[in-house]
Design a protein around this motif. Structure first.
Motif, PDB file in Angstrom:
ATOM      1  N   ALA A  76       0.900  -1.175   0.104  1.00 16.01           N
ATOM      2  CA  ALA A  76       0.222  -0.047  -0.002  1.00 16.01           C
ATOM      3  C   ALA A  76       0.663   1.156  -0.245  1.00 16.01           C
ATOM      4  O   ALA A  76       0.606   1.923  -0.677  1.00 16.01           O
ATOM      5  CB  ALA A  76      -1.204   0.030   1.482  1.00 16.01           C
ATOM      6  N   LEU A  77       1.839   0.926   1.059  1.00 15.15           N
ATOM      7  CA  LEU A  77       2.844   2.871   0.910  1.00 15.15           C
ATOM      8  C   LEU A  77       3.364   2.938  -0.510  1.00 15.15           C
ATOM      9  O   LEU A  77       3.718   3.654  -1.083  1.00 15.15           O
ATOM     10  CB  LEU A  77       3.981   2.403   1.843  1.00 15.15           C
ATOM     11  N   LEU A  78       3.906   1.241  -0.768  1.00 16.17           N
ATOM     12  CA  LEU A  78       4.511   1.878  -2.495  1.00 16.17           C
ATOM     13  C   LEU A  78       4.138   2.323  -3.007  1.00 16.17           C
ATOM     14  O   LEU A  78       4.060   2.514  -4.705  1.00 16.17           O
ATOM     15  CB  LEU A  78       4.493   0.520  -2.837  1.00 16.17           C
ATOM     16  N   VAL A 129      -0.128   9.800  -3.914  1.00 15.79           N
ATOM     17  CA  VAL A 129      -0.669  11.486  -3.556  1.00 15.79           C
ATOM     18  C   VAL A 129       0.985  12.422  -3.577  1.00 15.79           C
ATOM     19  O   VAL A 129       0.821  13.569  -3.335  1.00 15.79           O
ATOM     20  CB  VAL A 129      -0.280  10.911  -1.613  1.00 15.79           C
ATOM     21  N   GLN A 130       1.916  12.361  -3.655  1.00 12.85           N
ATOM     22  CA  GLN A 130       3.248  12.872  -3.539  1.00 12.85           C
ATOM     23  C   GLN A 130       4.035  13.220  -4.969  1.00 12.85           C
ATOM     24  O   GLN A 130       4.891  14.455  -5.061  1.00 12.85           O
ATOM     25  CB  GLN A 130       4.359  12.542  -2.523  1.00 12.85           C
ATOM     26  N   GLY A 131       3.655  12.984  -6.037  1.00 14.14           N
ATOM     27  CA  GLY A 131       4.604  12.268  -7.446  1.00 14.14           C
ATOM     28  C   GLY A 131       4.890  13.783  -7.813  1.00 14.14           C
ATOM     29  O   GLY A 131       5.254  14.248  -8.633  1.00 14.14           O
ATOM     30  N   GLN A 134       6.260  16.631  -6.135  1.00 12.27           N
ATOM     31  CA  GLN A 134       7.922  16.322  -6.259  1.00 12.27           C
ATOM     32  C   GLN A 134       8.632  16.090  -7.909  1.00 12.27           C
ATOM     33  O   GLN A 134       8.919  16.132  -8.070  1.00 12.27           O
ATOM     34  CB  GLN A 134       7.656  15.450  -5.415  1.00 12.27           C
ATOM     35  N   GLY A 135       7.465  16.037  -8.692  1.00 18.33           N
ATOM     36  CA  GLY A 135       7.882  15.705 -10.109  1.00 18.33           C
ATOM     37  C   GLY A 135       7.813  14.671 -10.854  1.00 18.33           C
ATOM     38  O   GLY A 135       8.156  15.237 -11.830  1.00 18.33           O
ATOM     39  N   TRP A 136       7.462  13.896 -10.095  1.00 14.55           N
ATOM     40  CA  TRP A 136       6.980  12.233 -10.485  1.00 14.55           C
ATOM     41  C   TRP A 136       8.579  12.218 -10.648  1.00 14.55           C
ATOM     42  O   TRP A 136       9.386  11.615 -11.674  1.00 14.55           O
ATOM     43  CB  TRP A 136       6.593  12.004 -11.606  1.00 14.55           C
ATOM     44  N   LEU A 188       5.888   2.932  -7.709  1.00 16.13           N
ATOM     45  CA  LEU A 188       4.312   2.078  -8.307  1.00 16.13           C
ATOM     46  C   LEU A 188       4.709   0.731  -9.115  1.00 16.13           C
ATOM     47  O   LEU A 188       3.723   0.434  -8.653  1.00 16.13           O
ATOM     48  CB  LEU A 188       3.863   3.585  -9.319  1.00 16.13           C
ATOM     49  N   VAL A 189       5.465   0.840 -10.122  1.00 19.70           N
ATOM     50  CA  VAL A 189       5.955  -0.608 -10.724  1.00 19.70           C
ATOM     51  C   VAL A 189       6.052  -1.579  -9.481  1.00 19.70           C
ATOM     52  O   VAL A 189       5.678  -2.835  -9.326  1.00 19.70           O
ATOM     53  CB  VAL A 189       7.230  -0.366 -11.504  1.00 19.70           C
ATOM     54  N   ALA A 190       7.129  -1.076  -8.523  1.00 16.53           N
ATOM     55  CA  ALA A 190       7.535  -2.872  -7.317  1.00 16.53           C
ATOM     56  C   ALA A 190       5.642  -2.544  -6.964  1.00 16.53           C
ATOM     57  O   ALA A 190       5.759  -3.962  -6.657  1.00 16.53           O
ATOM     58  CB  ALA A 190       8.247  -1.437  -6.906  1.00 16.53           C
ATOM     59  N   SER A 191       4.799  -1.808  -6.367  1.00 19.94           N
ATOM     60  CA  SER A 191       3.634  -2.383  -5.973  1.00 19.94           C
ATOM     61  C   SER A 191       3.033  -3.148  -6.593  1.00 19.94           C
ATOM     62  O   SER A 191       2.466  -4.324  -5.662  1.00 19.94           O
ATOM     63  CB  SER A 191       2.853  -0.932  -6.265  1.00 19.94           C
TER      64      SER A 191
END
Length: 94
Positions: free
Chosen positions: A15-17, A23-25, A28-30, A38-41
């Motif tokens: 869920a954190l991944l 939320v922060q992407g 912080q400019g992705w 995101l991929v690791a989730s």
């Protein structure tokens, strides 16, 4: 019913991944490491699902009981998706 102490950190990590980059992407400019999160989730949730299957199979207490989501659950959601009514858009409602 006991708590699945292996499933808790697995689903929390997955869920954190997923949620942190969503939320922060933008703020912080992705950065590349957020895309990596995101991929690791995806495999993290896959690992959690596999662990839950094994826990349920060996007479454990999984966090998510798959047998509760039987055919009735899937047929209800399929019926909800099949509709002839178009989805209204804000401009179309008057």
């Amino acid at each position: 019913m006991k708590l699945d102490w292996t499933g808790v950190p697995l689903v929390s990590t997955a869920a954190l991944l997923l949620v942190h980059p969503l939320v922060q992407g933008r703020e912080q400019g992705w950065p590349a490491w957020m895309t990596g999160m995101l991929v690791a989730s995806v495999p993290a949730f896959g690992g959690f699902a596999g662990q839950q299957r094994r826990t349920e199979g060996k007479d454990g207490s999984p966090l998510i009981v798959r047998s509760l989501q039987g055919d009735e659950f899937h047929s209800r959601t399929a019926r909800m998706r099949r509709t002839d009514d178009p989805i209204p858009t804000p401009g179309a409602i008057r």
